[in-house]
Structures are given as C-alpha cells and as structure tokens.
Design a protein around this motif. Structure first.
Motif, PDB file in Angstrom:
ATOM      1  N   GLY A 118      -8.837  13.434 -11.206  1.00  0.00           N
ATOM      2  CA  GLY A 118      -9.164  12.267 -12.013  1.00  0.00           C
ATOM      3  C   GLY A 118      -7.996  11.298 -12.112  1.00  0.00           C
ATOM      4  N   LEU A 119      -6.792  11.848 -12.248  1.00  0.00           N
ATOM      5  CA  LEU A 119      -5.608  10.992 -12.324  1.00  0.00           C
ATOM      6  C   LEU A 119      -5.387  10.251 -11.011  1.00  0.00           C
ATOM      7  CD1 LEU A 119      -3.126   9.978 -13.834  1.00  0.00           C
ATOM      8  CD2 LEU A 119      -1.910  11.969 -12.966  1.00  0.00           C
ATOM      9  N   LEU A 120      -5.612  10.929  -9.895  1.00  0.00           N
ATOM     10  CA  LEU A 120      -5.438  10.266  -8.594  1.00  0.00           C
ATOM     11  C   LEU A 120      -6.437   9.121  -8.428  1.00  0.00           C
ATOM     12  CD1 LEU A 120      -4.823  13.343  -6.291  1.00  0.00           C
ATOM     13  CD2 LEU A 120      -3.179  11.576  -6.918  1.00  0.00           C
ATOM     14  N   VAL A 121      -7.693   9.350  -8.779  1.00  0.00           N
ATOM     15  CA  VAL A 121      -8.718   8.312  -8.627  1.00  0.00           C
ATOM     16  C   VAL A 121      -8.468   7.168  -9.602  1.00  0.00           C
ATOM     17  CG1 VAL A 121     -11.180   7.815  -8.905  1.00  0.00           C
ATOM     18  CG2 VAL A 121     -10.458   9.875  -7.716  1.00  0.00           C
ATOM     19  N   LEU A 122      -8.308   7.485 -10.877  1.00  0.00           N
ATOM     20  CA  LEU A 122      -8.119   6.427 -11.873  1.00  0.00           C
ATOM     21  C   LEU A 122      -6.760   5.726 -11.703  1.00  0.00           C
ATOM     22  CD1 LEU A 122      -9.674   8.134 -14.997  1.00  0.00           C
ATOM     23  CD2 LEU A 122     -10.674   6.369 -13.541  1.00  0.00           C
ATOM     24  N   GLY A 123      -5.740   6.480 -11.307  1.00  0.00           N
ATOM     25  CA  GLY A 123      -4.431   5.863 -11.045  1.00  0.00           C
ATOM     26  C   GLY A 123      -4.517   4.884  -9.891  1.00  0.00           C
ATOM     27  N   TRP A 124      -5.242   5.270  -8.848  1.00  0.00           N
ATOM     28  CA  TRP A 124      -5.410   4.377  -7.701  1.00  0.00           C
ATOM     29  C   TRP A 124      -6.176   3.114  -8.106  1.00  0.00           C
ATOM     30  CZ3 TRP A 124      -3.095   3.687  -3.358  1.00  0.00           C
ATOM     31  CH2 TRP A 124      -3.666   2.840  -2.404  1.00  0.00           C
ATOM     32  N   LEU A 125      -7.225   3.280  -8.873  1.00  0.00           N
ATOM     33  CA  LEU A 125      -8.011   2.119  -9.302  1.00  0.00           C
ATOM     34  C   LEU A 125      -7.205   1.190 -10.215  1.00  0.00           C
ATOM     35  CD1 LEU A 125     -11.472   3.787  -9.943  1.00  0.00           C
ATOM     36  CD2 LEU A 125     -10.830   2.310  -8.038  1.00  0.00           C
ATOM     37  N   CYS A 126      -6.335   1.766 -11.040  1.00  0.00           N
ATOM     38  CA  CYS A 126      -5.499   0.947 -11.919  1.00  0.00           C
ATOM     39  C   CYS A 126      -4.474   0.140 -11.122  1.00  0.00           C
ATOM     40  CB  CYS A 126      -4.786   1.804 -12.942  1.00  0.00           C
ATOM     41  SG  CYS A 126      -5.860   2.386 -14.251  1.00  0.00           S
ATOM     42  N   MET A 127      -4.021   0.704 -10.003  1.00  0.00           N
ATOM     43  CA  MET A 127      -3.018  -0.014  -9.204  1.00  0.00           C
ATOM     44  C   MET A 127      -3.691  -1.071  -8.364  1.00  0.00           C
ATOM     45  SD  MET A 127      -0.054   2.554  -8.122  1.00  0.00           S
ATOM     46  CE  MET A 127      -0.933   3.979  -7.601  1.00  0.00           C
TER      47      MET A 127
ATOM     48  N   LEU B  64       0.830  -1.194   0.000  1.00  0.00           N
ATOM     49  CA  LEU B  64       0.000   0.000   0.000  1.00  0.00           C
ATOM     50  C   LEU B  64       0.871   1.253   0.000  1.00  0.00           C
ATOM     51  CD1 LEU B  64      -2.804   1.283   0.200  1.00  0.00           C
ATOM     52  CD2 LEU B  64      -2.596   1.101   2.680  1.00  0.00           C
ATOM     53  N   LYS B  65       1.895   1.278   0.821  1.00  0.00           N
ATOM     54  CA  LYS B  65       2.802   2.424   0.861  1.00  0.00           C
ATOM     55  C   LYS B  65       3.522   2.597  -0.465  1.00  0.00           C
ATOM     56  CE  LYS B  65       3.737   2.308   5.807  1.00  0.00           C
ATOM     57  NZ  LYS B  65       4.734   2.063   6.845  1.00  0.00           N
ATOM     58  N   ALA B  66       3.929   1.502  -1.061  1.00  0.00           N
ATOM     59  CA  ALA B  66       4.618   1.576  -2.351  1.00  0.00           C
ATOM     60  C   ALA B  66       3.708   2.158  -3.423  1.00  0.00           C
ATOM     61  CB  ALA B  66       5.110   0.193  -2.760  1.00  0.00           C
ATOM     62  N   ARG B  67       2.439   1.784  -3.421  1.00  0.00           N
ATOM     63  CA  ARG B  67       1.495   2.315  -4.403  1.00  0.00           C
ATOM     64  C   ARG B  67       1.255   3.799  -4.190  1.00  0.00           C
ATOM     65  NH1 ARG B  67      -2.116  -2.887  -3.620  1.00  0.00           N
ATOM     66  NH2 ARG B  67      -1.093  -4.212  -5.147  1.00  0.00           N
ATOM     67  N   ILE B  68       1.132   4.203  -2.944  1.00  0.00           N
ATOM     68  CA  ILE B  68       0.915   5.618  -2.645  1.00  0.00           C
ATOM     69  C   ILE B  68       2.117   6.439  -3.089  1.00  0.00           C
ATOM     70  CG2 ILE B  68       0.702   7.279  -0.743  1.00  0.00           C
ATOM     71  CD1 ILE B  68      -1.028   5.143   0.679  1.00  0.00           C
ATOM     72  N   VAL B  69       3.307   5.953  -2.810  1.00  0.00           N
ATOM     73  CA  VAL B  69       4.525   6.666  -3.203  1.00  0.00           C
ATOM     74  C   VAL B  69       4.627   6.741  -4.727  1.00  0.00           C
ATOM     75  CG1 VAL B  69       7.054   6.524  -3.211  1.00  0.00           C
ATOM     76  CG2 VAL B  69       5.786   6.184  -1.088  1.00  0.00           C
ATOM     77  N   LEU B  70       4.357   5.652  -5.421  1.00  0.00           N
ATOM     78  CA  LEU B  70       4.442   5.634  -6.878  1.00  0.00           C
ATOM     79  C   LEU B  70       3.462   6.621  -7.499  1.00  0.00           C
ATOM     80  CD1 LEU B  70       5.671   4.336  -9.406  1.00  0.00           C
ATOM     81  CD2 LEU B  70       3.835   2.643  -9.298  1.00  0.00           C
TER      82      LEU B  70
ATOM     83  N   PHE C  41       4.379  10.155  -9.554  1.00  0.00           N
ATOM     84  CA  PHE C  41       3.896  10.425 -10.907  1.00  0.00           C
ATOM     85  C   PHE C  41       3.167  11.766 -10.967  1.00  0.00           C
ATOM     86  CE2 PHE C  41       0.723   9.921 -14.333  1.00  0.00           C
ATOM     87  CZ  PHE C  41       1.614   9.858 -15.394  1.00  0.00           C
ATOM     88  N   VAL C  42       2.228  11.981 -10.051  1.00  0.00           N
ATOM     89  CA  VAL C  42       1.472  13.240 -10.038  1.00  0.00           C
ATOM     90  C   VAL C  42       2.408  14.402  -9.698  1.00  0.00           C
ATOM     91  CG1 VAL C  42      -0.387  14.497  -8.888  1.00  0.00           C
ATOM     92  CG2 VAL C  42      -0.708  12.110  -9.533  1.00  0.00           C
ATOM     93  N   GLY C  43       3.311  14.178  -8.774  1.00  0.00           N
ATOM     94  CA  GLY C  43       4.280  15.222  -8.415  1.00  0.00           C
ATOM     95  C   GLY C  43       5.186  15.600  -9.569  1.00  0.00           C
ATOM     96  N   SER C  44       5.589  14.616 -10.365  1.00  0.00           N
ATOM     97  CA  SER C  44       6.441  14.916 -11.521  1.00  0.00           C
ATOM     98  C   SER C  44       5.690  15.758 -12.551  1.00  0.00           C
ATOM     99  CB  SER C  44       6.967  13.631 -12.158  1.00  0.00           C
ATOM    100  OG  SER C  44       5.941  12.921 -12.814  1.00  0.00           O
ATOM    101  N   MET C  45       4.382  15.541 -12.681  1.00  0.00           N
ATOM    102  CA  MET C  45       3.587  16.370 -13.590  1.00  0.00           C
ATOM    103  C   MET C  45       3.544  17.809 -13.096  1.00  0.00           C
ATOM    104  SD  MET C  45       0.456  13.847 -14.699  1.00  0.00           S
ATOM    105  CE  MET C  45      -0.658  15.133 -14.311  1.00  0.00           C
ATOM    106  N   TRP C  46       3.332  17.998 -11.797  1.00  0.00           N
ATOM    107  CA  TRP C  46       3.266  19.345 -11.235  1.00  0.00           C
ATOM    108  C   TRP C  46       4.622  20.044 -11.317  1.00  0.00           C
ATOM    109  CZ3 TRP C  46      -0.473  22.631  -9.853  1.00  0.00           C
ATOM    110  CH2 TRP C  46      -1.770  22.139  -9.807  1.00  0.00           C
TER     111      TRP C  46
END
Length: 92
Positions: free
Chosen positions: A83-92, A19-25, A29-34
């Motif tokens: 949307g990226l956070l929700v869909l990214g979480w669901l994909c993981m 779970l921690k690894a998924r949150i960090v990943l 990704f979102v942080g790199s976009m910002w």
C-alpha cells in the motif's frame, strides 16, 4: 532533423532523471522502514517501540513522527509495504 531539435539522447536522459529520483526516494523510504524493523527485531533491548504513539500523554506525541517506521510484526510491515509503494508512487 531540424537544427532546433535537441539530440535525442539528451532529450531522453532528461525525461527519465525525475523518474529515477522518485524511484530512489520511495525505495529509500520503504527500505528505511524495513531496516528499522529488522534492527528492532534483531536487537529487542533497544526498545524502539517506546517511541510509538502513546495516547493521552504529551510525550507520546513524538510517536506521530516515528510511527511510520515502527511496526509490531513481520505481518504488519509486509501488509503495509504494498500500500505504501502504490500510494507513495501516486503521491509523487
């Protein structure tokens, strides 16, 4: 407690490591976009938008790889982030 049961601390830690690894990943990704957006806004002479999708040109295909990091405005990236956070979480 049976002798075959693992210690509760070891079992609990192993459940939360993925779970921690998924949150960090997802956060990276979102942080790199910002970060890319902020660098692009602060340093417009870099012309990062030239790496976007350019229709009907073979060289414009590189934009397919870079498009997730390129956003036109603050409203654009702020609208895409939830949307990226929700869909990214669901994909993981």
């Amino acid at each position: 407690m049976l002798a075959l049961d693992p210690p509760s601390g070891a079992r609990r830690a192993s459940l939360f490591d993925p779970l921690k690894a998924r949150i960090v990943l997802l956060g990276l990704f979102v942080g790199s976009m910002w970060v890319t957006f902020l660098v692009s806004a602060a340093l417009p002479f870099l012309h990062l938008t030239r790496h976007g999708v350019v229709p009907r040109t073979p060289s414009g295909l590189q934009g397919v790889l870079f498009a997730p990091w390129l956003h036109a405005s603050l409203f654009h990236i702020a609208s895409n982030t939830p949307g990226l956070l929700v869909l990214g979480w669901l994909c993981m």
